[in-house]
Design an enzyme around this catalytic site. Sequence first.
Site, mmCIF file in Angstrom:
data_model
loop_
_atom_site.group_PDB
_atom_site.id
_atom_site.type_symbol
_atom_site.label_atom_id
_atom_site.label_comp_id
_atom_site.label_asym_id
_atom_site.label_seq_id
_atom_site.Cartn_x
_atom_site.Cartn_y
_atom_site.Cartn_z
ATOM 1 N N HIS A 167 0.834 -1.224 0.000
ATOM 2 C CA HIS A 167 0.000 0.000 0.000
ATOM 3 C C HIS A 167 0.860 1.261 0.000
ATOM 4 O O HIS A 167 0.420 2.306 0.480
ATOM 5 C CB HIS A 167 -0.948 0.036 1.204
ATOM 6 C CG HIS A 167 -1.692 -1.246 1.428
ATOM 7 N ND1 HIS A 167 -2.937 -1.492 0.904
ATOM 8 C CD2 HIS A 167 -1.341 -2.373 2.108
ATOM 9 C CE1 HIS A 167 -3.335 -2.717 1.254
ATOM 10 N NE2 HIS A 167 -2.371 -3.277 1.980
ATOM 11 N N SER A 288 16.598 20.274 -16.313
ATOM 12 C CA SER A 288 15.447 21.153 -16.502
ATOM 13 C C SER A 288 15.910 22.440 -17.172
ATOM 14 O O SER A 288 17.021 22.913 -16.920
ATOM 15 C CB SER A 288 14.828 21.471 -15.139
ATOM 16 O OG SER A 288 14.093 22.677 -15.203
ATOM 17 N N LYS A 294 18.006 20.466 -11.186
ATOM 18 C CA LYS A 294 17.247 19.235 -11.400
ATOM 19 C C LYS A 294 18.049 18.118 -12.055
ATOM 20 O O LYS A 294 18.874 18.347 -12.927
ATOM 21 C CB LYS A 294 16.013 19.513 -12.278
ATOM 22 C CG LYS A 294 14.937 20.345 -11.606
ATOM 23 C CD LYS A 294 14.256 19.656 -10.425
ATOM 24 C CE LYS A 294 13.441 18.461 -10.809
ATOM 25 N NZ LYS A 294 12.222 18.839 -11.545
ATOM 26 N N GLU A 301 10.682 7.697 -17.039
ATOM 27 C CA GLU A 301 9.339 8.266 -17.234
ATOM 28 C C GLU A 301 8.830 7.991 -18.648
ATOM 29 O O GLU A 301 7.659 7.658 -18.854
ATOM 30 C CB GLU A 301 9.369 9.770 -16.984
ATOM 31 C CG GLU A 301 9.702 10.128 -15.545
ATOM 32 C CD GLU A 301 10.098 11.587 -15.423
ATOM 33 O OE1 GLU A 301 9.264 12.451 -15.728
ATOM 34 O OE2 GLU A 301 11.249 11.865 -15.029
#
Length: 515
Positions: A167, A288, A294, A301
């Site tokens: 969970h 970024s 970043k 992704e």
Amino acid sequence: MADAGNPNEAPQRLWGGRFEEAPDALVQAYTSSIQTDLLLFRHDIAGSRAHARMLAAQGIIDTADAATIIQGLDQVESEIESGGFEINHELEDIHTHVEARLGQIIGADAAGRLHTARSRNDQVALDTRMFVRDAIVQAVGAVRGLQASLIELAERSLDVYLPGYTHLQRAQPVLFAHHLLAYLEMLDRDADRLVDSFARADVMPLGSAALAGAAYPLDRQAVADELGFEAISRNSIDAVSSRDYIVEFLSNAAICMVNISRLCEDVILWSSAEFGVLQFADAFTTGSSIMPQKRNPDIAELARGRSGKVLGHLTGLLTTLKGLPLAYNRDLQEDKSGLFDTAETLIGTLHVLARALLTAQVNGDRARAMVDQDPFILATDYADYITRTGVPFREAHGVVGRLVRLCEQRGCGLSDLTLEDLQSEHPSFEADAVGMTVQAALESRDIPGGTAPSQVLAALEEAKERLQLKPAGQPSSQPPSQPAASSSEPQLETGLNRAQRRAAERAAAKQQGRR
Ligand code: ARG
């Protein structure tokens, strides 16, 4: 191609005869598939060579014509390979382009004999079956590459443990390597499914012609042998209409992409500051445009994102097929873009992740700290402790639940409780229950499939032995559009190496016969 012909003369289209006018430019553009199916040129030409050779061997065309055709096809192939081949939407598809160019090279008479006893319907079925066989071989090789990277990463992180989650809540400590090996298992099944599907793609459809079978005494087995097919199709209508071998590939690819997507989700979480457990090397990380600090795990992704696209291709083809009457319908032309994109996406994703994982830096201190600083992550172990003294597990569960509540009231963890604290809830606790260690908790799961370090080590050794993995993540030098190297998957006899083996067997049999 120098000059593909004047549309008004329509000399090179394959079906001009019964029409009074050439197709409207809109129709040509709408129906053309050459931009997509050009990718099939090697398969198409290999199929045509085998067909021409067989036609000659059967006395259906002259041996001299067949030789001319085969030479011409060689030239067409090298022209396409060298990029000097012009595409022309008037010529619809790869089959027409090859035949039209062949006609320009060797003359319309010989070239016009190639399509004897053949239709584009069985021709395109042949080409896509050959493509799918190659894609399977390459995909399985790429799955093995990712598995090899997982093993490498697991081996160099054997001292790392981290919270296992259910969970997405911390549950129990597990070895990082154990978590990685879960993906190894998933990928193993992905490879199994792909290998298993090979036989159903490996069926040679030529001879089915448009739908009813060819009206010539073809030697279909000879064509199958030359192209390395295990079987010839048993029903001509099925052979030109069925695309379930593509559905199977898309389905297996979709399952594999979904498994990869879950791995990527873990990698993305681990790469966050909140987890801080894993970092790809700079070369496998992106930045970024506005936030200079970043480090984004974009490849993970994109892999997660592209899994959605592959699922879409599967759904798309199933939907296309669902309402189609037998036999061939032009709808079937739409099978290719999804197939090609799926093969490229799957194989490319596997390769890039295999390489990226090899560069992954694991922050073991950070991973272990997440466990060591968690107040309750050994709660199950406390319950197991008193269960081993004969207390029913349900009761033990309640005891530890109350201890957790006590800790929450005091703002401490289970390992901070004294023997008196523990005994206040159950007399079975003894001195060795105080300050239970993570290491002991890990070691106690010493059962096949468990996370005990000895078990994980054994699982790693077993996996290496079983998979005989080569160094990971080396992308194959050939894109999926091209025939696979015969060495890429030892368990899977590819069409090409089977063709070579059969040729060798035939030669040996001839030798035997002569003696
Ligand atoms: N480009 C077609 C396809 O991919 C080839 C078969 C065309 N057959 C036909 N009868 N128009 O399906």
